[in-house]
Motif scaffolding. Sequence first.
Motif, PDB file in Angstrom:
ATOM      1  N   VAL A  28       0.859  -1.183   0.000  1.00 26.24           N
ATOM      2  CA  VAL A  28       0.000   0.000   0.000  1.00 26.24           C
ATOM      3  C   VAL A  28       0.895   1.231   0.000  1.00 26.24           C
ATOM      4  CG1 VAL A  28      -1.779   1.328   1.196  1.00 26.24           C
ATOM      5  CG2 VAL A  28      -1.899  -1.169   1.196  1.00 26.24           C
ATOM      6  N   THR A  29       0.787   2.016  -1.068  1.00 25.95           N
ATOM      7  CA  THR A  29       1.505   3.282  -1.208  1.00 25.95           C
ATOM      8  C   THR A  29       0.510   4.311  -1.737  1.00 25.95           C
ATOM      9  OG1 THR A  29       2.186   2.698  -3.460  1.00 25.95           O
ATOM     10  CG2 THR A  29       3.707   2.147  -1.663  1.00 25.95           C
ATOM     11  N   PRO A  30       0.806   5.604  -1.649  1.00 23.17           N
ATOM     12  CA  PRO A  30      -0.167   6.610  -2.097  1.00 23.17           C
ATOM     13  C   PRO A  30      -0.621   6.397  -3.538  1.00 23.17           C
ATOM     14  CG  PRO A  30       1.585   7.652  -0.861  1.00 23.17           C
ATOM     15  CD  PRO A  30       2.008   6.226  -1.056  1.00 23.17           C
ATOM     16  N   ASN A  31      -1.941   6.369  -3.730  1.00 21.74           N
ATOM     17  CA  ASN A  31      -2.508   6.177  -5.057  1.00 21.74           C
ATOM     18  C   ASN A  31      -3.972   6.619  -5.036  1.00 21.74           C
ATOM     19  OD1 ASN A  31      -2.640   5.461  -7.750  1.00 21.74           O
ATOM     20  ND2 ASN A  31      -1.934   3.360  -7.439  1.00 21.74           N
ATOM     21  N   HIS A  32      -4.464   7.018  -6.190  1.00 24.75           N
ATOM     22  CA  HIS A  32      -5.873   7.403  -6.365  1.00 24.75           C
ATOM     23  C   HIS A  32      -6.318   8.487  -5.383  1.00 24.75           C
ATOM     24  CE1 HIS A  32      -6.226   4.134  -9.178  1.00 24.75           C
ATOM     25  NE2 HIS A  32      -5.907   3.244  -8.260  1.00 24.75           N
ATOM     26  N   LEU A  33      -5.401   9.339  -5.005  1.00 21.69           N
ATOM     27  CA  LEU A  33      -5.762  10.385  -4.048  1.00 21.69           C
ATOM     28  C   LEU A  33      -6.561  11.511  -4.700  1.00 21.69           C
ATOM     29  CD1 LEU A  33      -2.551  10.548  -1.840  1.00 21.69           C
ATOM     30  CD2 LEU A  33      -4.592   9.133  -1.592  1.00 21.69           C
ATOM     31  N   MET A  48      11.598   3.382 -22.349  1.00 16.25           N
ATOM     32  CA  MET A  48      10.485   2.863 -21.561  1.00 16.25           C
ATOM     33  C   MET A  48       9.412   3.919 -21.379  1.00 16.25           C
ATOM     34  SD  MET A  48      10.473   0.786 -17.930  1.00 16.25           S
ATOM     35  CE  MET A  48      11.207   2.049 -16.928  1.00 16.25           C
ATOM     36  N   LEU A  49       8.183   3.558 -21.730  1.00 15.47           N
ATOM     37  CA  LEU A  49       7.024   4.344 -21.342  1.00 15.47           C
ATOM     38  C   LEU A  49       6.641   3.926 -19.936  1.00 15.47           C
ATOM     39  CD1 LEU A  49       4.508   6.186 -21.837  1.00 15.47           C
ATOM     40  CD2 LEU A  49       3.347   4.130 -22.679  1.00 15.47           C
ATOM     41  N   SER A  50       6.825   4.815 -18.968  1.00  9.74           N
ATOM     42  CA  SER A  50       6.477   4.546 -17.580  1.00  9.74           C
ATOM     43  C   SER A  50       6.018   5.867 -16.977  1.00  9.74           C
ATOM     44  CB  SER A  50       7.683   3.966 -16.830  1.00  9.74           C
ATOM     45  OG  SER A  50       7.299   3.402 -15.599  1.00  9.74           O
ATOM     46  N   PRO A  51       4.732   6.220 -17.125  1.00  9.47           N
ATOM     47  CA  PRO A  51       4.293   7.613 -17.005  1.00  9.47           C
ATOM     48  C   PRO A  51       4.228   8.218 -15.614  1.00  9.47           C
ATOM     49  CG  PRO A  51       2.846   6.310 -18.428  1.00  9.47           C
ATOM     50  CD  PRO A  51       3.700   5.351 -17.666  1.00  9.47           C
ATOM     51  N   ALA A  52       4.096   7.388 -14.569  1.00  7.68           N
ATOM     52  CA  ALA A  52       3.927   7.883 -13.191  1.00  7.68           C
ATOM     53  C   ALA A  52       2.600   8.589 -12.988  1.00  7.68           C
ATOM     54  CB  ALA A  52       5.072   8.813 -12.778  1.00  7.68           C
ATOM     55  N   CYS A  53       1.709   8.484 -13.958  1.00  4.00           N
ATOM     56  CA  CYS A  53       0.429   9.216 -13.932  1.00  4.00           C
ATOM     57  C   CYS A  53      -0.639   8.378 -14.626  1.00  4.00           C
ATOM     58  CB  CYS A  53       0.552  10.551 -14.678  1.00  4.00           C
ATOM     59  SG  CYS A  53       1.901  11.596 -14.129  1.00  4.00           S
ATOM     60  N   ALA A  54      -1.891   8.703 -14.340  1.00  2.00           N
ATOM     61  CA  ALA A  54      -2.998   8.096 -15.067  1.00  2.00           C
ATOM     62  C   ALA A  54      -3.018   8.614 -16.504  1.00  2.00           C
ATOM     63  CB  ALA A  54      -4.315   8.399 -14.362  1.00  2.00           C
ATOM     64  N   ALA A  55      -3.879   8.036 -17.329  1.00  2.00           N
ATOM     65  CA  ALA A  55      -3.860   8.308 -18.767  1.00  2.00           C
ATOM     66  C   ALA A  55      -4.967   9.234 -19.235  1.00  2.00           C
ATOM     67  CB  ALA A  55      -3.961   6.975 -19.529  1.00  2.00           C
ATOM     68  N   PHE A  56      -5.831   9.664 -18.321  1.00  2.00           N
ATOM     69  CA  PHE A  56      -7.096  10.265 -18.746  1.00  2.00           C
ATOM     70  C   PHE A  56      -6.970  11.634 -19.402  1.00  2.00           C
ATOM     71  CE2 PHE A  56      -8.228   7.689 -14.861  1.00  2.00           C
ATOM     72  CZ  PHE A  56      -8.627   6.589 -15.590  1.00  2.00           C
ATOM     73  N   ASP A  57      -5.791  12.240 -19.353  1.00  2.00           N
ATOM     74  CA  ASP A  57      -5.650  13.531 -20.024  1.00  2.00           C
ATOM     75  C   ASP A  57      -5.617  13.386 -21.545  1.00  2.00           C
ATOM     76  OD1 ASP A  57      -3.207  12.213 -19.849  1.00  2.00           O
ATOM     77  OD2 ASP A  57      -2.040  14.074 -19.823  1.00  2.00           O
ATOM     78  N   MET A  58      -5.147  12.215 -22.033  1.00  2.07           N
ATOM     79  CA  MET A  58      -5.007  12.019 -23.475  1.00  2.07           C
ATOM     80  C   MET A  58      -5.612  10.713 -23.980  1.00  2.07           C
ATOM     81  SD  MET A  58      -1.020  13.277 -23.825  1.00  2.07           S
ATOM     82  CE  MET A  58      -1.017  13.362 -25.609  1.00  2.07           C
ATOM     83  N   PHE A  59      -5.909   9.768 -23.060  1.00  2.00           N
ATOM     84  CA  PHE A  59      -6.344   8.431 -23.471  1.00  2.00           C
ATOM     85  C   PHE A  59      -7.542   7.979 -22.627  1.00  2.00           C
ATOM     86  CE2 PHE A  59      -1.764   8.861 -24.061  1.00  2.00           C
ATOM     87  CZ  PHE A  59      -1.636   8.553 -25.409  1.00  2.00           C
ATOM     88  N   ALA A  62       7.442   9.990 -19.661  1.00  2.00           N
ATOM     89  CA  ALA A  62       6.598  10.087 -18.472  1.00  2.00           C
ATOM     90  C   ALA A  62       5.632  11.262 -18.595  1.00  2.00           C
ATOM     91  CB  ALA A  62       7.452  10.233 -17.213  1.00  2.00           C
ATOM     92  N   GLY A  63       4.651  11.285 -17.673  1.00  2.00           N
ATOM     93  CA  GLY A  63       3.678  12.378 -17.632  1.00  2.00           C
ATOM     94  C   GLY A  63       2.290  11.910 -18.019  1.00  2.00           C
ATOM     95  N   GLY A  64       1.273  12.643 -17.556  1.00  2.00           N
ATOM     96  CA  GLY A  64      -0.107  12.291 -17.876  1.00  2.00           C
ATOM     97  C   GLY A  64      -1.076  13.014 -16.965  1.00  2.00           C
ATOM     98  N   TYR A  65      -2.164  12.346 -16.661  1.00  2.00           N
ATOM     99  CA  TYR A  65      -3.225  12.901 -15.810  1.00  2.00           C
ATOM    100  C   TYR A  65      -2.751  12.961 -14.356  1.00  2.00           C
ATOM    101  CZ  TYR A  65      -7.747  13.038 -13.362  1.00  2.00           C
ATOM    102  OH  TYR A  65      -8.800  13.363 -12.537  1.00  2.00           O
ATOM    103  N   ASP A  66      -3.096  14.031 -13.684  1.00  2.00           N
ATOM    104  CA  ASP A  66      -2.613  14.271 -12.322  1.00  2.00           C
ATOM    105  C   ASP A  66      -3.512  13.601 -11.291  1.00  2.00           C
ATOM    106  OD1 ASP A  66      -1.411  15.204 -10.060  1.00  2.00           O
ATOM    107  OD2 ASP A  66      -1.435  17.320 -10.649  1.00  2.00           O
ATOM    108  N   LYS A  67      -2.974  12.606 -10.558  1.00  2.00           N
ATOM    109  CA  LYS A  67      -3.711  11.943  -9.480  1.00  2.00           C
ATOM    110  C   LYS A  67      -3.386  12.544  -8.112  1.00  2.00           C
ATOM    111  CE  LYS A  67      -2.650   7.566 -10.254  1.00  2.00           C
ATOM    112  NZ  LYS A  67      -2.753   6.087 -10.076  1.00  2.00           N
ATOM    113  N   GLN A  68      -2.712  13.678  -8.112  1.00  2.00           N
ATOM    114  CA  GLN A  68      -2.355  14.384  -6.877  1.00  2.00           C
ATOM    115  C   GLN A  68      -1.426  13.563  -5.990  1.00  2.00           C
ATOM    116  OE1 GLN A  68      -3.260  17.567  -6.718  1.00  2.00           O
ATOM    117  NE2 GLN A  68      -4.366  17.303  -8.645  1.00  2.00           N
ATOM    118  N   ILE A  69      -0.541  12.788  -6.618  1.00  2.00           N
ATOM    119  CA  ILE A  69       0.474  12.039  -5.886  1.00  2.00           C
ATOM    120  C   ILE A  69       1.800  12.786  -6.025  1.00  2.00           C
ATOM    121  CG2 ILE A  69       1.664   9.825  -5.666  1.00  2.00           C
ATOM    122  CD1 ILE A  69      -0.704   8.529  -7.063  1.00  2.00           C
TER     123      ILE A  69
END
Length: 461
Positions: free
Chosen positions: A191-196, A432-443, A358-365
């Motif tokens: 358990v680590t910070p996610n979906h905040l 490597m595509l490893s975004p550290a973020c969700a995809a909802f800003d573009m996908f 990297a980069g994408g939708y901000d999950k506030q992590i």
Amino acid sequence: MTYTEYCASLAGKRVAVLGIGVSNRPLIRLLCEAGAIVSAHDRKSAAALGDAVIAELKALGVKVCLGDTYLDDLDADIVFRSPSMRPDMPALAAAREKGAVVTSEMEAFFEVCPCPIIAITGSEGKTTTSSLIADMLTRAGYTCHLGGNIGHPLLADTPDMTPNDYAVVELSSFQLMSMSKTAHIAVITNVTPNHLDIHRGMQEYIDAKKQVFLAQSPADRVVLNLDNDITRGFAADAKAAAFWFSRKEIPENGCYLKDDVIWYAENGISEQIMPRREIFLRGLHNVENYMAAIAALHGIVPVAVMAETARNFEGVEHRIEFVRELHGVRYYNDSIASAPTRVIAGLKSFEEPIVLIAGGYDKQIPFEPLAPVIVERVKALILCGHTADKIRAVVEACPGYDPKKLPITTYSSFSNAVNAAQNAAAPGDVVMLSPACAAFDMFDNFMHRGRVFKELVRGLE
């Protein structure tokens, strides 16, 4: 309650299904076959869902409610919420006040499943661990039903299950928030910070994860990560027997890594499972996934079968998935990595120089924990998406950052980012595509992002 009894109880009931995605369509068909009066609700337009989907719903006699008002006047005896919906959202609270029972496809499945359930949750690793457990059971000769958050709904499959089978279920925090039933074996990978961006703080997220084991009995088993501070503390709340997995310590009961060999201990007596080097998947995080699976299944699956799985299991799509090698550069799709901790694990899986997208939708992590690992292991950072500036800022502020050694570039176009990564890579490197973020800003989701990445990479010359 049996599946037959459950279906009989639906006859004549007004049932609303929220979300008309792929996972809910088997549920809609099941409800119609059971004689329920069904309405299907989705924020998407008819055009977005497609003519074929709308035609099928109308042929079934389903009332379809779409667009921004899809939850207005929600009037039903039973409401099946989408897993991504908070169970306390206003529309659902209003439905309860009118007397509706709010449930989900997965909650109904737990109610009627005729076979033992193994449930897996966690911030990272749950899909790979679920797939490993299912593979081990199948190789051992069991009939295994894999589903849940992994993408396959299980309720409609229940008539094909027997008491001798196993159901392996991946569960998200959103599915667990309202879950009252439990599994015979529960696994929490970490358990680590996610979906905040959706949960009201870290404590709510932690409490949701704990739901997977709180209703267990002493005859059940819960598997916990001894190296994770949060899951280490979960044992105090567990009624079931606690088994551990660890890379750093030797538990009395559970699986551990010592001198690059995986061992299993029970009541202090250890048994060698296999050398770590024989595991096909790369990365210490996958060693942890194997140890979690072993701790869950020891005594059910023979050790030789567990080792066979480790040597032959090639992984799950979008999880450090090898795409191709071109001009001496190897390309990997790690689109599932929507949190910094997951990216860190991926970066540490390679010794080669890495070009990171990297980069994408901000999950506030917060991205600060990721910055030192990028500075240490990445030769070029390609940023794209809403969080590009945030990631750039924490990397540039990191002690030891040298712009001459780690160039950072930002692109508004994902295809341009992939092209830039190719240009930055040299033979022997990894992209490597490893975004550290969700995809909802573009996908649509991380799967869509990963598929687009693979298409772009396969089109490179």
